[in-house]
Scaffold this motif. Structure first.
Motif, PDB file in Angstrom:
ATOM      1  N   LEU A 191     -10.216-101.416  24.402  1.00 31.16           N
ATOM      2  CA  LEU A 191      -9.861-100.973  23.061  1.00 31.16           C
ATOM      3  C   LEU A 191      -8.862-101.882  22.366  1.00 31.16           C
ATOM      4  N   ASN A 192      -8.480-102.996  23.006  1.00 30.78           N
ATOM      5  CA  ASN A 192      -7.645-103.997  22.338  1.00 30.78           C
ATOM      6  C   ASN A 192      -6.383-103.405  21.713  1.00 30.78           C
ATOM      7  N   GLY A 193      -5.616-102.696  22.514  1.00 25.76           N
ATOM      8  CA  GLY A 193      -4.330-102.216  22.015  1.00 25.76           C
ATOM      9  C   GLY A 193      -4.363-100.895  21.300  1.00 25.76           C
ATOM     10  N   PHE A 194      -5.497-100.167  21.353  1.00 25.25           N
ATOM     11  CA  PHE A 194      -5.576 -98.894  20.646  1.00 25.25           C
ATOM     12  C   PHE A 194      -5.311 -97.695  21.552  1.00 25.25           C
ATOM     13  N   GLY A 195      -4.544 -97.897  22.591  1.00 26.28           N
ATOM     14  CA  GLY A 195      -4.059 -96.758  23.345  1.00 26.28           C
ATOM     15  C   GLY A 195      -5.020 -96.273  24.406  1.00 26.28           C
ATOM     16  N   ASN A 196      -4.867 -94.983  24.742  1.00 23.54           N
ATOM     17  CA  ASN A 196      -5.523 -94.444  25.929  1.00 23.54           C
ATOM     18  C   ASN A 196      -6.849 -93.765  25.651  1.00 23.54           C
ATOM     19  N   TRP A 197      -7.618 -94.266  24.685  1.00 19.90           N
ATOM     20  CA  TRP A 197      -8.979 -93.760  24.497  1.00 19.90           C
ATOM     21  C   TRP A 197      -9.852 -94.250  25.649  1.00 19.90           C
ATOM     22  N   SER A 198     -10.559 -93.348  26.266  1.00 19.49           N
ATOM     23  CA  SER A 198     -11.639 -93.705  27.183  1.00 19.49           C
ATOM     24  C   SER A 198     -12.936 -93.319  26.489  1.00 19.49           C
ATOM     25  N   ARG A 199     -14.056 -93.753  27.050  1.00 21.04           N
ATOM     26  CA  ARG A 199     -15.323 -93.383  26.417  1.00 21.04           C
ATOM     27  C   ARG A 199     -15.460 -91.860  26.377  1.00 21.04           C
ATOM     28  N   LYS A 200     -15.105 -91.214  27.468  1.00 20.75           N
ATOM     29  CA  LYS A 200     -15.261 -89.761  27.532  1.00 20.75           C
ATOM     30  C   LYS A 200     -14.355 -89.062  26.519  1.00 20.75           C
ATOM     31  N   SER A 201     -13.124 -89.549  26.385  1.00 20.56           N
ATOM     32  CA  SER A 201     -12.208 -88.919  25.421  1.00 20.56           C
ATOM     33  C   SER A 201     -12.672 -89.150  23.989  1.00 20.56           C
ATOM     34  N   LEU A 202     -13.255 -90.324  23.734  1.00 19.86           N
ATOM     35  CA  LEU A 202     -13.800 -90.601  22.405  1.00 19.86           C
ATOM     36  C   LEU A 202     -14.994 -89.696  22.113  1.00 19.86           C
ATOM     37  N   GLU A 203     -15.887 -89.564  23.102  1.00 14.01           N
ATOM     38  CA  GLU A 203     -17.058 -88.716  22.896  1.00 14.01           C
ATOM     39  C   GLU A 203     -16.655 -87.263  22.664  1.00 14.01           C
TER      40      GLU A 203
END
Length: 565
Positions: A191-203
């Motif tokens: 995510l290039n510095g955009f924090g703790n988003w994972s694919r699952k958390s984004l979905e």
């Protein structure tokens, strides 16, 4: 003895009430047969239809959509009155009808590409279609897999204890989706510095965005309160969903135009309805009054100014919210109280609050290509990247967009607790909350640029530190206008839904008159009920209210052997 004409009083000058009045007035012979009157507690026609202006544009404070043009009586009236086209800008919501326009951005400015948004969107839409009983079009549809997942989720929901809800079904669907995902689909992303988003958390966050949209469609503040079984009974007209260029009020004005001056009385709020339920003594009392040369009408209406009006028949078109308040009030709107079958149906059915927030952009708001149709994806409360300046009520809305392409007037929808909270906020609080939210999403994203990395999962720049970023391109709002359906005493909410614990049978019960025509009582049909919450398959819509008004007018016309339907 002078024989008086039957007096019909309609409470409420919204879609249902005016449609009933129009039918009764224009039906063959009805002008000479009835005394007809519409009493409205407010100072305007339309009820939950209220066309207004903001920022020089025509907007809808209430009902917005014609929900399907195929067979819709609302669409027919709008066509006949040449109301579907206008030179003046209006709330046409281009972004909702052009799938190429919306962009999805996660909190902090992370622009999400279709490769992550589309599968979740297809999953959500398929789950809703499945719950509504819609069948897939072809055996080899790209949605085959999603329908299979939906079927599994449905079986899991029905197998759980208690009545299944749309909310629980949707979450089961997301769980099944993850359980059946391939390795590639669950692989985490850079995510290039955009924090703790994972694919699952984004979905999950994208899925929650769609849930928030669905809450405004249904008015259920929590989708776990929306009944799963009843969803398939709701009927949509075929064809596109459109807005009315010259305003929804044009439909109301057309329906009311046939009524003579004075037939509709504004500022006449009914506080009490006295009626005569069937009893052994009622017939004797009525016979005595007739022998004495008098004629006693069975229903007596009391108004807030202390005046009284009697009637043979009253068509009640007030909202379900007002009826809920009436049965919960010790003083009671109905005397004697409504029978248990009616009060229980009123209690069980859902009636939610949906509000709209219109925002005028400052002329110096920035943005080279106009404000986008923005879909907002928020961090969970547990995330370290949770932006503290974004208020909780903004986190429960899903979209923020211009009411037509390149308009400076933006719109967001709110449902449930945040919709009620919005009503009590000062304009300055709202402006600050909206500005903080928009800045987090747009000020540092690449939404204005033509992306050359369409194959990437996400785009963005910066280090995710919201406080240290420049505010020179901050999007600013200069003024706002909000609706207040929840606290308006004439409505106390927006529209109905079938809540868990209720069913379509309750909507049918809502439509039953008191006493019934089949009753042996000498004066049946004293109180009739109309409004969107009395229609089993078209509740929550203006056309449902329209059909209900016709239904009750025809009930009385047939009772008096006039031409109905």
């Amino acid at each position: 003895m002078v024989v008086k004409k039957p007096r019909i009083v309609i409470i409420g000058a919204g879609m249902a009430g005016l449609t009933a009045a129009n039918k009764l007035y224009t039906a063959t012979g009805s002008k000479d047969l009835f005394e007809l009157c519409v009493v409205e507690g407010g100072t305007r026609l339309g009820g939950r239809i209220n066309t207004s202006e903001f920022g020089g544009d025509k907007i809808e404070m209430g009902a917005t959509w014609i929900h399907g043009i195929g067979g819709s009586p609302i669409h027919k009236i709008a066509q006949e009155t040449n109301s579907l086209h206008s030179e003046q800008p209006w709330e046409c919501m281009d972004g909702n009808t052009n799938t190429d326009d919306p962009i999805t951005i996660a909190e902090g400015g992370l622009l999400l590409q279709p490769s992550i948004v589309d599968p979740v969107t297809k999953l959500f839409n398929t789950l809703m279609e499945y719950s509504q009983g819609k069948q897939k079009l072809t055996a080899k549809s790209e949605f085959d897999r999603y329908y299979s997942l939906a079927a599994k989720a449905s079986n899991m929901s029905k197998g759980a204890s208690g009545n299944p809800s749309i909310g629980s079904f949707l979450r089961k669907g997301l769980e099944v989706y993850w359980d059946n995902a391939s390795v590639k689909e669950i692989e985490d992303i850079q995510l290039n510095g955009f924090g703790n988003w994972s694919r699952k958390s984004l979905e999950q966050a994208v899925f929650e965005m769609h849930e928030n949209n669905q809450r405004t469609y249904t008015s259920a503040g929590d989708l776990k309160s929306l009944d799963y079984e009843a969803e398939s009974e709701y009927i949509m007209f075929p064809g596109e969903e459109i807005t009315i260029a010259k305003g929804y009020l044009r439909v109301i004005e057309s329906i009311a135009s046939v009524l003579p001056p004075g037939l509709v009385q504004l500022g006449r709020k009914v506080t009490r309805i006295e009626w005569q339920p069937q009893s052994d003594d009622d017939g004797d009392e009525r016979k005595k009054s007739m022998e004495n040369g008098s004629f006693s009408r069975p229903v007596k209406l009391h108004f807030c100014d202390g005046s009284v009006m009697t009637a043979d028949h009253v068509i009640v078109t007030v909202s379900l919210g007002v009826l809920k308040a009436a049965i919960g009030d010790d003083s009671g709107m109905f005397c004697p109280p409504l029978p248990p079958s009616k009060t229980e149906a009123i209690s069980r059915l859902g009636f939610g609050v949906v509000n709209k927030l219109f925002m005028q952009l400052s002329p110096t708001h920035g943005g080279k290509h106009g404000f986008p149709f923005l879909q907002m994806v928020f961090h969970s409360p547990q995330s370290e990247m949770w932006h503290k300046k974004i208020p909780w009520w903004m986190r429960r809305t899903a979209t923020l967009f211009p009411i037509y392409n390149n308009s400076s007037v933006l719109l967001s929808w709110f449902a449930g607790d945040e919709a009620l909270a919005l009503e009590s906020l000062k304009d300055e609080e709202i402006i600050n909350g909206v500005t903080s939210t928009v800045s987090s999403f747009l000020s540092h994203s690449k939404w204005q640029q033509d992306s050359s990395t369409a194959d990437n999962l996400c785009n963005g720049n910066g280090n995710g530190n919201h406080e240290e970023k420049s505010h020179e391109n901050e999007v600013k709002v200069s003024k706002v206008l909000k609706t207040k359906w929840g606290t308006d005493p004439l409505f106390l909410g927006s529209y109905s839904y079938v809540a868990v614990g209720s069913s379509g049978d309750d909507l049918d019960t809502m439509a039953e008159p008191l006493p019934s025509k089949d009753s042996t009582f000498q004066h049946p049909l004293q109180i009739l009920f109309a409004g969107e919450a009395t229609h089993r398959t078209h509740y929550s819509t203006t056309h449902g209210a329209y059909f209900s008004g016709l239904r009750e007018a025809n009930r009385l016309l047939q009772h008096y052997h006039c031409v109905g339907i």
